[in-house]
Design a protein around this motif. Structure first.
Motif, PDB file in Angstrom:
ATOM      1  N   VAL A 158     -55.101  29.269  50.641  1.00 27.42           N
ATOM      2  CA  VAL A 158     -56.504  29.712  50.628  1.00 27.42           C
ATOM      3  C   VAL A 158     -57.110  29.577  52.016  1.00 27.42           C
ATOM      4  N   VAL A 159     -56.858  28.439  52.656  1.00 29.92           N
ATOM      5  CA  VAL A 159     -57.378  28.195  54.006  1.00 29.92           C
ATOM      6  C   VAL A 159     -56.806  29.224  54.982  1.00 29.92           C
ATOM      7  N   ALA A 160     -55.526  29.528  54.835  1.00 32.20           N
ATOM      8  CA  ALA A 160     -54.893  30.501  55.728  1.00 32.20           C
ATOM      9  C   ALA A 160     -55.544  31.876  55.602  1.00 32.20           C
ATOM     10  N   ARG A 161     -55.795  32.317  54.403  1.00 30.46           N
ATOM     11  CA  ARG A 161     -56.426  33.628  54.201  1.00 30.46           C
ATOM     12  C   ARG A 161     -57.833  33.652  54.802  1.00 30.46           C
ATOM     13  N   LEU A 162     -58.513  32.527  54.736  1.00 30.02           N
ATOM     14  CA  LEU A 162     -59.846  32.429  55.321  1.00 30.02           C
ATOM     15  C   LEU A 162     -59.779  32.608  56.834  1.00 30.02           C
ATOM     16  N   MET A 163     -58.851  31.922  57.484  1.00 30.20           N
ATOM     17  CA  MET A 163     -58.709  32.036  58.934  1.00 30.20           C
ATOM     18  C   MET A 163     -58.289  33.446  59.342  1.00 30.20           C
ATOM     19  N   THR A 164     -57.329  34.022  58.623  1.00 29.66           N
ATOM     20  CA  THR A 164     -56.852  35.363  58.965  1.00 29.66           C
ATOM     21  C   THR A 164     -57.966  36.388  58.813  1.00 29.66           C
ATOM     22  N   THR A 165     -58.762  36.250  57.786  1.00 27.16           N
ATOM     23  CA  THR A 165     -59.869  37.178  57.575  1.00 27.16           C
ATOM     24  C   THR A 165     -60.910  37.077  58.678  1.00 27.16           C
ATOM     25  N   GLU A 166     -61.199  35.859  59.119  1.00 29.68           N
ATOM     26  CA  GLU A 166     -62.296  35.679  60.075  1.00 29.68           C
ATOM     27  C   GLU A 166     -61.894  35.912  61.527  1.00 29.68           C
ATOM     28  N   MET A 167     -60.645  35.539  61.910  1.00 33.15           N
ATOM     29  CA  MET A 167     -60.313  35.718  63.329  1.00 33.15           C
ATOM     30  C   MET A 167     -58.999  36.444  63.587  1.00 33.15           C
ATOM     31  N   GLY A 168     -58.264  36.840  62.555  1.00 29.11           N
ATOM     32  CA  GLY A 168     -57.178  37.787  62.737  1.00 29.11           C
ATOM     33  C   GLY A 168     -55.810  37.242  63.032  1.00 29.11           C
ATOM     34  N   LYS A 169     -55.628  35.918  63.083  1.00 28.46           N
ATOM     35  CA  LYS A 169     -54.274  35.406  63.322  1.00 28.46           C
ATOM     36  C   LYS A 169     -53.384  35.758  62.138  1.00 28.46           C
ATOM     37  N   THR A 170     -52.080  35.835  62.367  1.00 30.97           N
ATOM     38  CA  THR A 170     -51.182  36.187  61.275  1.00 30.97           C
ATOM     39  C   THR A 170     -51.262  35.132  60.178  1.00 30.97           C
ATOM     40  N   LEU A 171     -50.984  35.550  58.959  1.00 32.36           N
ATOM     41  CA  LEU A 171     -51.096  34.656  57.820  1.00 32.36           C
ATOM     42  C   LEU A 171     -50.151  33.463  57.963  1.00 32.36           C
ATOM     43  N   ALA A 172     -48.953  33.709  58.479  1.00 30.98           N
ATOM     44  CA  ALA A 172     -47.999  32.612  58.667  1.00 30.98           C
ATOM     45  C   ALA A 172     -48.529  31.597  59.669  1.00 30.98           C
ATOM     46  N   ALA A 173     -49.103  32.084  60.769  1.00 33.37           N
ATOM     47  CA  ALA A 173     -49.671  31.179  61.772  1.00 33.37           C
ATOM     48  C   ALA A 173     -50.843  30.400  61.204  1.00 33.37           C
ATOM     49  N   ALA A 174     -51.647  31.054  60.386  1.00 36.33           N
ATOM     50  CA  ALA A 174     -52.804  30.395  59.783  1.00 36.33           C
ATOM     51  C   ALA A 174     -52.362  29.290  58.824  1.00 36.33           C
ATOM     52  N   ARG A 175     -51.340  29.556  58.048  1.00 37.16           N
ATOM     53  CA  ARG A 175     -50.856  28.532  57.114  1.00 37.16           C
ATOM     54  C   ARG A 175     -50.288  27.340  57.882  1.00 37.16           C
ATOM     55  N   ASN A 176     -49.577  27.601  58.957  1.00 29.99           N
ATOM     56  CA  ASN A 176     -49.057  26.510  59.790  1.00 29.99           C
ATOM     57  C   ASN A 176     -50.197  25.678  60.366  1.00 29.99           C
ATOM     58  N   GLU A 177     -51.280  26.348  60.729  1.00 24.74           N
ATOM     59  CA  GLU A 177     -52.440  25.622  61.262  1.00 24.74           C
ATOM     60  C   GLU A 177     -53.043  24.699  60.205  1.00 24.74           C
ATOM     61  N   ALA A 178     -53.148  25.177  58.973  1.00 27.32           N
ATOM     62  CA  ALA A 178     -53.685  24.345  57.902  1.00 27.32           C
ATOM     63  C   ALA A 178     -52.813  23.105  57.696  1.00 27.32           C
ATOM     64  N   LEU A 179     -51.503  23.282  57.710  1.00 26.36           N
ATOM     65  CA  LEU A 179     -50.600  22.150  57.511  1.00 26.36           C
ATOM     66  C   LEU A 179     -50.627  21.206  58.718  1.00 26.36           C
TER      67      LEU A 179
END
Length: 464
Positions: A64-85
């Motif tokens: 959920v957090v990853a999709r939020l980041m990808t929607t707001e600033m465009g990083k890839t979903l995989a990168a966003a999920r790694n950021e959350a972890l």
């Protein structure tokens, strides 16, 4: 800038937010001040329980957090999920090590200062304002919030205006983890209202990650108010490749180091400085790999590079590239925005750069690599250090003497040999020159917003 979620892959405004009124803002500052009075008396074990609970939530809600980041600033979903972890890892690191990092520091022989006991004790300062950027909307905040809260401080977050939902999630996750109300609050306000908060006597310190002008402003205001600051103001990191390096490994890492986070990372390698003896071979490998990258929808698993986060950000990239080309630089790949919606810009490599081009000195915040030829290690270092920035740096060599030379002579807060610069909770993070001052992460990061109090205790009895 309006406080809004604007999908950078489409340019569509998804959601807008009202700015806090002045009365609401004052209530939040008052709550932070009052909460600190009680929260500072909690023990490390209690704080760690809250922090572990917050880490649990980040891990459970990573998608959920990853999709939020990808929607707001465009990083890839995989990168966003790694950021959350990564946020969860950082939380657990400070939950487990805060007591150790902030333990009393007794003088081994207090009699040398005429005392029975003498020690240094770390104590929290109070409410700290964090002014944070959009490029790592969770991790940038967490590397301040986790140590600050574990030290007994409370946080006020002024996040970038284009990631409001990320900002609100952060406040919510700390609340749901059990932190007392007011320990961490998000302030949905415009940048012009930051000064009034910095000048409020209830706010005792500030940290900022962002542009050099923003850092100058915060530093000037806090200097006038005599308040502590930590600043991370970006960089134009060198990536040096010498003849003894493994060229395939270096070229592959160079691509990753340049386009990570769609090229929008302060510690992304931006200037690639290659020894003349291997320049052509490295360039061929590097450019071929950059051309292979797929640019597109950041929600698609096959996408390597998503959009630039803002329309103005893409315009800034284009200005620097066009300026270099008009002055004689050569574009080896990319260099032209694609047709269609969204703020996409292709992976680009430019060479033939001279000192009269803006790109020689200015940071390019997007997937554009500047390629330089160096005759020897001395020229490589000269090019690497010919910038006002000094955040991260990378050097590729298997020669031990060269490694030591780079470690000693690169003007940067961090030197990575045979690897790309990465922020780890376990290592101090920060820059020199105009990349800022102070340190985040490791033991240094948690101590930045503490008062190191000297304690001297005598016997209380008169000497005979």
């Amino acid at each position: 800038m309006a406080i809004a979620t604007i999908n950078p892959a489409t340019g569509e405004t998804v959601r807008t937010f009202d700015e806090l009124g002045e009365a609401e803002l004052q209530e939040k500052i008052a709550l932070a001040h009052e909460r600190w009075r009680t929260y500072r008396t909690t023990g490390f074990q209690e704080r760690a329980a809250y922090m572990h609970a917050a880490a649990d939530l980040f891990e459970k809600e990573a998608d959920v957090v990853a999709r939020l980041m990808t929607t707001e600033m465009g990083k890839t979903l995989a990168a966003a999920r790694n950021e959350a972890l990564k946020c969860a890892h950082g939380m657990r690191y400070y939950a487990e090590h805060a007591a150790e990092f902030l333990a009393d520091e007794p003088l081994a022989d207090p009699s040398q200062v005429g005392a029975e006991r003498a020690l240094g004790r770390y104590q929290p300062l109070g409410p700290v304002l964090a002014v944070m950027p959009w490029n790592f909307p969770m991790w940038q905040v967490m590397r301040f919030a986790a140590p600050a809260l574990m030290a007994g401080n409370v946080g006020l977050l002024k996040h970038a205006s284009n990631v409001p939902q990320c900002a609100l999630y952060l406040e919510d996750v700390f609340r749901r983890a059990g932190f007392p109300e007011g320990c961490f609050q998000t302030l949905l306000i415009s940048s012009k209202r930051v000064e009034s908060i910095l000048r409020d006597p209830r706010v005792v310190a500030a940290t900022l990650t962002g542009s050099e002008p923003a850092g100058r402003s915060v530093a000037a205001i806090c200097g006038d108010e005599v308040k502590h600051t930590v600043l991370e103001l970006g960089g134009s990191d060198p990536f040096i490749v010498m003849p003894s390096a493994d060229l395939d490994h270096a070229a592959a890492t160079a691509v990753d180091a340049r386009v990570q986070n769609n090229g929008q990372s302060c510690i992304a390698a931006k200037r690639f400085i290659v020894h003349t003896g291997i320049f052509d071979a490295f360039t061929e490998k590097f450019v071929a790999r950059m051309r292979e990258l797929k640019v597109g929808d950041p929600f698609e698993p096959s996408t390597d590079v998503g959009p630039v986060a803002t329309e103005q950000g893409r315009a800034d990239i284009e200005e620097l590239v066009d300026d270099a080309v008009s002055a004689g630089a050569t574009v080896l790949c990319g260099g032209q925005r694609p047709d269609g919606p969204g703020w996409f810009y292709p992976p680009t490599v430019i060479t033939g750069i001279t000192r009269d081009m803006r790109i020689y000195l200015e940071e390019v915040f997007g997937p554009v690599a500047s390629l330089y030829r160096a005759a020897d290690i001395d020229e490589a270092l000269e090019i690497a250090n010919a910038t006002s920035f000094g955040l991260g740096s990378n050097a590729w060599t298997n020669d031990e003497a060269e490694q030591e030379r780079f470690v000693t002579d690169l003007e940067a807060g961090q030197v990575f040999i045979n690897g790309k610069t990465v922020s780890y909770p376990e290592l101090p993070f920060g820059g020199t020159k105009r990349s800022g001052y102070g340190r985040e992460l490791a033991a240094h990061g948690i101590r930045e917003f503490c008062n190191l109090k000297t304690i001297w205790i005598g016997s209380g009895a008169a000497s005979s």
